[in-house]
Write a protein that holds these residues in place. Sequence first.
Motif, PDB file in Angstrom:
ATOM      1  N   ASP A 549       0.794  -1.274   0.110  1.00 17.84           N
ATOM      2  CA  ASP A 549      -0.081  -0.070  -0.048  1.00 17.84           C
ATOM      3  C   ASP A 549       0.831   1.210   0.024  1.00 17.84           C
ATOM      4  OD1 ASP A 549      -1.926   1.953   0.244  1.00 17.84           O
ATOM      5  OD2 ASP A 549      -2.886   1.257   2.184  1.00 17.84           O
ATOM      6  N   PRO A 550       1.028   1.973  -1.267  1.00 14.10           N
ATOM      7  CA  PRO A 550       1.890   2.894  -1.302  1.00 14.10           C
ATOM      8  C   PRO A 550       1.136   4.142  -0.498  1.00 14.10           C
ATOM      9  CG  PRO A 550       1.538   2.192  -3.601  1.00 14.10           C
ATOM     10  CD  PRO A 550       0.625   1.512  -2.628  1.00 14.10           C
ATOM     11  N   GLN A 551      -0.023   4.254  -0.206  1.00 12.29           N
ATOM     12  CA  GLN A 551      -0.641   5.305   0.490  1.00 12.29           C
ATOM     13  C   GLN A 551      -0.396   5.433   2.141  1.00 12.29           C
ATOM     14  OE1 GLN A 551      -2.065   7.472  -1.484  1.00 12.29           O
ATOM     15  NE2 GLN A 551      -1.412   6.528  -3.031  1.00 12.29           N
ATOM     16  N   GLU A 552       0.202   4.257   2.439  1.00 10.89           N
ATOM     17  CA  GLU A 552       0.340   3.753   3.850  1.00 10.89           C
ATOM     18  C   GLU A 552       1.655   4.540   4.490  1.00 10.89           C
ATOM     19  OE1 GLU A 552       0.427   0.378   7.212  1.00 10.89           O
ATOM     20  OE2 GLU A 552      -0.015  -0.035   5.012  1.00 10.89           O
ATOM     21  N   VAL A 553       1.604   5.336   5.445  1.00  5.14           N
ATOM     22  CA  VAL A 553       2.941   5.519   6.336  1.00  5.14           C
ATOM     23  C   VAL A 553       3.335   4.257   7.035  1.00  5.14           C
ATOM     24  CG1 VAL A 553       3.965   6.938   8.209  1.00  5.14           C
ATOM     25  CG2 VAL A 553       2.587   8.165   6.584  1.00  5.14           C
ATOM     26  N   VAL A 554       4.359   3.675   6.776  1.00  2.00           N
ATOM     27  CA  VAL A 554       5.113   2.422   7.142  1.00  2.00           C
ATOM     28  C   VAL A 554       5.728   2.485   8.421  1.00  2.00           C
ATOM     29  CG1 VAL A 554       5.834   0.080   6.440  1.00  2.00           C
ATOM     30  CG2 VAL A 554       4.785   1.520   4.985  1.00  2.00           C
ATOM     31  N   ARG A 555       5.417   1.716   9.559  1.00  4.85           N
ATOM     32  CA  ARG A 555       6.032   1.749  10.816  1.00  4.85           C
ATOM     33  C   ARG A 555       6.745   0.480  11.002  1.00  4.85           C
ATOM     34  NH1 ARG A 555       5.270   6.788  12.776  1.00  4.85           N
ATOM     35  NH2 ARG A 555       3.412   7.762  11.881  1.00  4.85           N
ATOM     36  N   TRP A 556       7.368   0.215  12.036  1.00  2.00           N
ATOM     37  CA  TRP A 556       8.170  -1.181  12.538  1.00  2.00           C
ATOM     38  C   TRP A 556       7.028  -2.185  13.060  1.00  2.00           C
ATOM     39  CZ3 TRP A 556      12.943  -3.052  13.600  1.00  2.00           C
ATOM     40  CH2 TRP A 556      12.895  -3.970  14.461  1.00  2.00           C
ATOM     41  N   GLY A 557       7.362  -3.311  12.525  1.00  2.00           N
ATOM     42  CA  GLY A 557       6.476  -4.638  12.929  1.00  2.00           C
ATOM     43  C   GLY A 557       7.028  -5.850  12.186  1.00  2.00           C
ATOM     44  N   LEU A 558       6.551  -7.036  12.886  1.00  2.00           N
ATOM     45  CA  LEU A 558       6.997  -7.931  12.323  1.00  2.00           C
ATOM     46  C   LEU A 558       6.531  -8.470  10.965  1.00  2.00           C
ATOM     47  CD1 LEU A 558       6.883 -10.212  15.738  1.00  2.00           C
ATOM     48  CD2 LEU A 558       8.803  -9.598  14.406  1.00  2.00           C
ATOM     49  N   GLN A 559       5.078  -8.329  11.050  1.00  2.00           N
ATOM     50  CA  GLN A 559       4.539  -8.718   9.649  1.00  2.00           C
ATOM     51  C   GLN A 559       5.455  -8.217   8.283  1.00  2.00           C
ATOM     52  OE1 GLN A 559       2.452 -11.228   9.736  1.00  2.00           O
ATOM     53  NE2 GLN A 559       2.864 -10.876  12.016  1.00  2.00           N
ATOM     54  N   SER A 560       5.106  -8.786   7.343  1.00  2.00           N
ATOM     55  CA  SER A 560       5.763  -8.341   6.031  1.00  2.00           C
ATOM     56  C   SER A 560       5.586  -7.352   5.445  1.00  2.00           C
ATOM     57  CB  SER A 560       5.809  -9.534   4.938  1.00  2.00           C
ATOM     58  OG  SER A 560       6.263 -10.792   5.501  1.00  2.00           O
TER      59      SER A 560
END
Length: 652
Positions: A549-560
């Motif tokens: 999802d290019p629209q999302e601000v991506v943060r730390w997390g275990l999932q890919s």
Amino acid sequence: MKRTQLGRVLFSLGALLVALGSANAAEGAQKVENFVLLDQNGAAHELYYQRDASAIVLIVHGNGCQIVSSNAAAYNALSEEFAAQGVQVLMINSNLQDMRAQIRREAAEYGINVPILDDRTQIVGRALGLDRTGEVLVINPDNWEVVYRGPLDDRVSFERQKKQASKHYVRDVLEKLVDGESVAFEKVSAPGCIINFEEMHGAQISYAKTIAPMLKDNCVACHIEGGIAPWAMSEYTMVKGFAPMMREVIRTKRMPPWHADPEIGHWSNDAGLSDAETKTLIAWIEAGAPRGEGEDPLKAVAPLDNRWTLGEPDLILDIPAFEVPATGIVDYQFPTVPNPTDKDVWVVAAAIIPGDPKAVHHILAGSSEKPVIEDSIESIFENFILTYAPGNEASRMPQGTGVFVPKGGVYQFQMHYTPYGKKSIDRSKIGLYFSDTPPDNFYREHVIFNPRIAIPAEADRHEERAYFDFARDATIHALFPHAHYRGRSSEFELEYPDGSKEVILSVPNYDFNWQRTYNFTEPKNVPAGTRIVHRTIYDNSANNLGNPDPQEVVRWGLQSEQEMLYGSMGYSWTDETTAQPIHDPVLAQMSQLMGFIDADMDGVASKEEMPDRMLKSIGDNWSKLDRDADGGLNIQELVIMMKSRQHAQSPS
């Protein structure tokens, strides 16, 4: 001349003209195949990544060419002028004699700001039909066809320059493409220095003596009956059938799956093809993949035999079974196995036998004194033991080192599965090899990570970083960069006490599908006071085909679909022995914390950088902790704080 003879002549001339016209049309309709090349600074560029560009300009570069150097400013101006209109300007150097460092120096000397792609194997330049430096190719990304070949303009020729150009060939073509106009192919003779393409004589390359042994050494570990690859290199017929596909994946650096910059570092587990091997294999494929004489060495390769290559292990553990679906993406699994031994042990080697080699992409193995409460990639590296990947089924610790595993606790694993079309149940095993006596030194693992990352929406080159400061002299044995779908490139850089810097690993074309540990051929010794900085660049744009999802601000997390800045380092303290440990776990923990909260990397955690929860727990004690009264907490002050808390919480 008789009428019939005249007719035949006219017919022949007409046929010739038609043939020439067809040749020109074919040349004009040349479709440029995708490729990945590194530029003069080691950054990776994929041609088809630029599919949203309004046009792509590819300028043929060469050191020492007067045509190129005289046009340097014009190349920069062209790139700057058309950048806002979506035109991507690149250069490509296919010269045999030009090494990347030389290309970089000459680009700096003439102020060239355009990326110069280093076609060190000449396989791209040969496919493009390059002949002279200074030629410009304009490519239409709508169909990847070349619409123009020739000089930039008519200003520069051999030893002659006009004050101003009267014909602006490339500019005229670009203006039409930017405006959405149809552009017919045009070719103009271009002055420049002749490129010396090495004669490969692909038809004379022996399959039996050269190609098959090369594939056996570099590819068969995966491309084997029962292996992870979708097809097996079992004989010539299979290789011949897949030869065009092999050419494509080599050009785009999808295979072999080894992504370290070849000009930085030397690795004992290097799984890449050399330049000479690449040239030879591509030349053989482009010559039609001839069979030639001789027995087929690939027919002698037996199907994958799951056995302990290091001998019978001292301990064999069954990793919990997992049902792999036929299709889809499987989240990483984190199974654990209770430690069955009733004594402390030293692990000096390990091996893994995958239950389903086609499904098991990679396995990370470690141990923990306490059972893991929830899945965590960090816990794998608490006492790291092994990375399994096809071709790296077994591993010994660096000479004279080992991993101490106390009795009790658990062994834990990170499992990466790749569905391949049918359901299967994986029942993998790990074999551990113990030393009867303690080794000389500990093999330790430290993770440089940053759980505060935030990758902006639609950002195509966003950088995150973290660091670790060596409090003592140390030896680095291995590096492991990790990111998820948006990882684009990754590197580790040393900053020495004298102020000098050295990149010791660069992965310019990071691929989440291949989790690689990079083991130094010669361990890297670093003095106390050295800082190692881990950086990763992320692509959160729509051009990243793996982006959820290019629209999302991506943060730390275990999932890919989340992200990580995560770099593991295998090392030893120079002055440490197993008889006299000097490792300070609290210092290591606080160094890890400082490595990501110190955003400006000045070695001090200010109140603004401190996590809210931690700042709140400090409360009014800040001034007491800040012993040097500089307004922030350095690593020594953080260690004192943590040890004071541990002392206060320990039973009296």
